[in-house]
Design a protein around this motif. Structure first.
Motif, PDB file in Angstrom:
ATOM      1  N   GLY A 241      62.500  66.121  40.343  1.00  0.00           N
ATOM      2  CA  GLY A 241      61.954  64.910  39.717  1.00  0.00           C
ATOM      3  C   GLY A 241      60.439  64.900  39.660  1.00  0.00           C
ATOM      4  N   ILE A 242      59.828  66.088  39.822  1.00  0.00           N
ATOM      5  CA  ILE A 242      58.363  66.167  39.678  1.00  0.00           C
ATOM      6  C   ILE A 242      58.044  66.120  38.186  1.00  0.00           C
ATOM      7  CG2 ILE A 242      56.337  67.656  39.983  1.00  0.00           C
ATOM      8  CD1 ILE A 242      57.688  68.747  42.547  1.00  0.00           C
ATOM      9  N   LYS A 243      58.731  66.972  37.428  1.00  0.00           N
ATOM     10  CA  LYS A 243      58.618  66.946  35.970  1.00  0.00           C
ATOM     11  C   LYS A 243      59.848  66.222  35.434  1.00  0.00           C
ATOM     12  CE  LYS A 243      57.174  70.893  33.871  1.00  0.00           C
ATOM     13  NZ  LYS A 243      56.807  72.351  33.684  1.00  0.00           N
ATOM     14  N   ARG A 244      59.693  65.447  34.376  1.00  0.00           N
ATOM     15  CA  ARG A 244      60.820  64.712  33.798  1.00  0.00           C
ATOM     16  C   ARG A 244      61.307  65.321  32.493  1.00  0.00           C
ATOM     17  NH1 ARG A 244      63.292  61.598  37.569  1.00  0.00           N
ATOM     18  NH2 ARG A 244      61.722  60.732  38.952  1.00  0.00           N
ATOM     19  N   HIS A 245      60.473  66.171  31.885  1.00  0.00           N
ATOM     20  CA  HIS A 245      60.843  66.838  30.636  1.00  0.00           C
ATOM     21  C   HIS A 245      60.345  68.268  30.702  1.00  0.00           C
ATOM     22  CE1 HIS A 245      61.804  62.969  28.807  1.00  0.00           C
ATOM     23  NE2 HIS A 245      60.684  62.519  29.354  1.00  0.00           N
TER      24      HIS A 245
END
Ligand code: BYC
Length: 338
Positions: A241-245
């Motif tokens: 969940g650090i990057k969402r895309h």
């Protein structure tokens, strides 16, 4: 074994206090890892005092430090035009913008410190090429139109990338990003307004805007990072969940968002393959020169050496300020203790 609180609230497990032998992976309380996973599953935030896997901590430090370095190095290309801004109003706007970038760098270094990173060590790693900063800032700013195009395209790409980071799983980073995004969005508008003004000006001014757009378009697409199938960090960073895309998803979003803005402005984006694809409901676009990206990231872009040398010189020249601040803080600490 003490029961752990159910959510990722501050104060859950102070860093470094996990008893030996009870780290996850041992027979002891793998609950720590389970609790970390549950916090992420519930879309709660990981806070500085929560237990986190070492790899999560080091990934967060890497990304936040690179982001902070980008903000600080990013002051240079636009700062280059402060003394030559065409009016007092444009000079005031540009000074305020460059100062905002410094502020963003400071919030981000503070966020990295909550993970145990040392600010001086991060700066040292930057000036010795052991940590990266965004490739985009290794391109020169040749005319005043570049200031507008950086606002429009570079801040535009930054917003696309950073708005989802407001939902990043690490609390201090996500909160810093909320404020940064508000300011970046203002920067993007000021860049677009500058370009609109130039496009209403002379033929030479319109040509400057087109030339700056031609030079910054492809490097702006590179800001999102390598294609997904060549991005070593994306899968794990998405799982945490650090990057969402993914990088490609955000690049596509940026292209879709920017094409109508270019039309309204009256400039041509330098890509003959750019066209709306009704089936995909997205714009198709040509291939990015990933060899150029790799060369720039490895230190061989047009301005890498100059940017790092300037950063090092500014840091060295600022030593007396840091010493004075430390002496002042020590004096106050002594007074408070007395
Ligand atoms: N430039 O596995 P990947 C701003 C590196 S500041 C250089 O996809 P990740 C502004 C990457 O670090 C804009 N290096 O990585 C300021 C990794 O190397 P390491 C800065 C890049 O982290 C002033 C390797 O390539 N924004 O807007 O999952 C004025 C493989 O990549 C670049 C941020 O920092 C690049 N473009 O994804 C105006 C946003 N791309 O570390 C404006 C926060 C990739 O493994 N960062 N690399 O050796 C992120 O969102 C992500 O870190 C990235 C990369 C999307 C950039």
């Amino acid at each position: 074994m003490t029961a752990l609180p159910r959510t990722g609230l501050p104060g859950t497990v102070p860093a470094g206090t996990v008893p030996a032998g009870e780290e996850p992976g041992h027979d002891g309380p793998s609950d720590l890892h389970a609790h970390f996973d549950q916090t992420l599953d519930r879309e709660r935030r990981i806070e500085p005092r929560d237990w986190m896997p070492d790899a999560y901590r080091s990934t967060m430090i890497r990304q936040i430090a690179q982001h902070a370095h980008s903000e600080i190095i990013g002051m240079q290309p636009e700062g280059n035009w402060i003394t030559r801004a065409p009016s007092l109003r444009r000079k005031a706007i540009l000074i305020a913008k460059v100062q905002d970038e410094a502020g963003h760098g400071m919030y981000l270094y503070s966020a990295a410190e909550t993970l145990g990173a040392d600010r001086a060590d991060l700066t040292d790693k930057l000036v010795h090429g052991r940590q990266k900063y965004s490739s985009i800032f290794n391109y020169p700013t040749l005319t005043y139109a570049d200031v507008g195009v950086i606002g429009w395209l570079v801040d535009g790409a930054a917003i696309c990338n950073q708005v989802p980071l407001c939902r990043s799983s690490y609390g201090p980073y996500a909160r810093a990003m909320v404020r940064i995004c508000k300011e970046e969005s203002f920067h993007q508008r000021q860049g677009y307004e500058l370009l609109m003004t130039m496009m209403r000006g002379t033929a030479a001014q319109r040509a400057m805007v087109q030339d700056a757009t031609n030079r910054f378009w492809w490097p702006s697409l590179m800001m999102f990072g390598p294609p997904d199938d060549q991005s070593p960090n994306t899968a794990q960073s998405m799982a945490w969940g650090i990057k969402r895309h993914t990088n490609d998803e955000l690049r596509q979003r940026f292209v879709d968002m920017t094409v109508p803005q270019a039309e309204k402005l009256g400039v041509t984006l330098p890509d003959p393959d750019l066209r709306w694809n009704a089936q995909r409901e997205h714009c198709d676009f040509g291939s990015v020169d990933w060899a150029e990206f790799m060369a720039v990231v490895k230190g061989n872009g047009p301005c890498n050496a100059q940017r790092v040398a300037r950063r090092k010189a500014a840091h060295d020249e600022g030593a007396w300020v840091r010493e004075a601040a430390a002496a002042y803080a020590a004096k106050h600490a002594r007074r408070e203790a007395a």
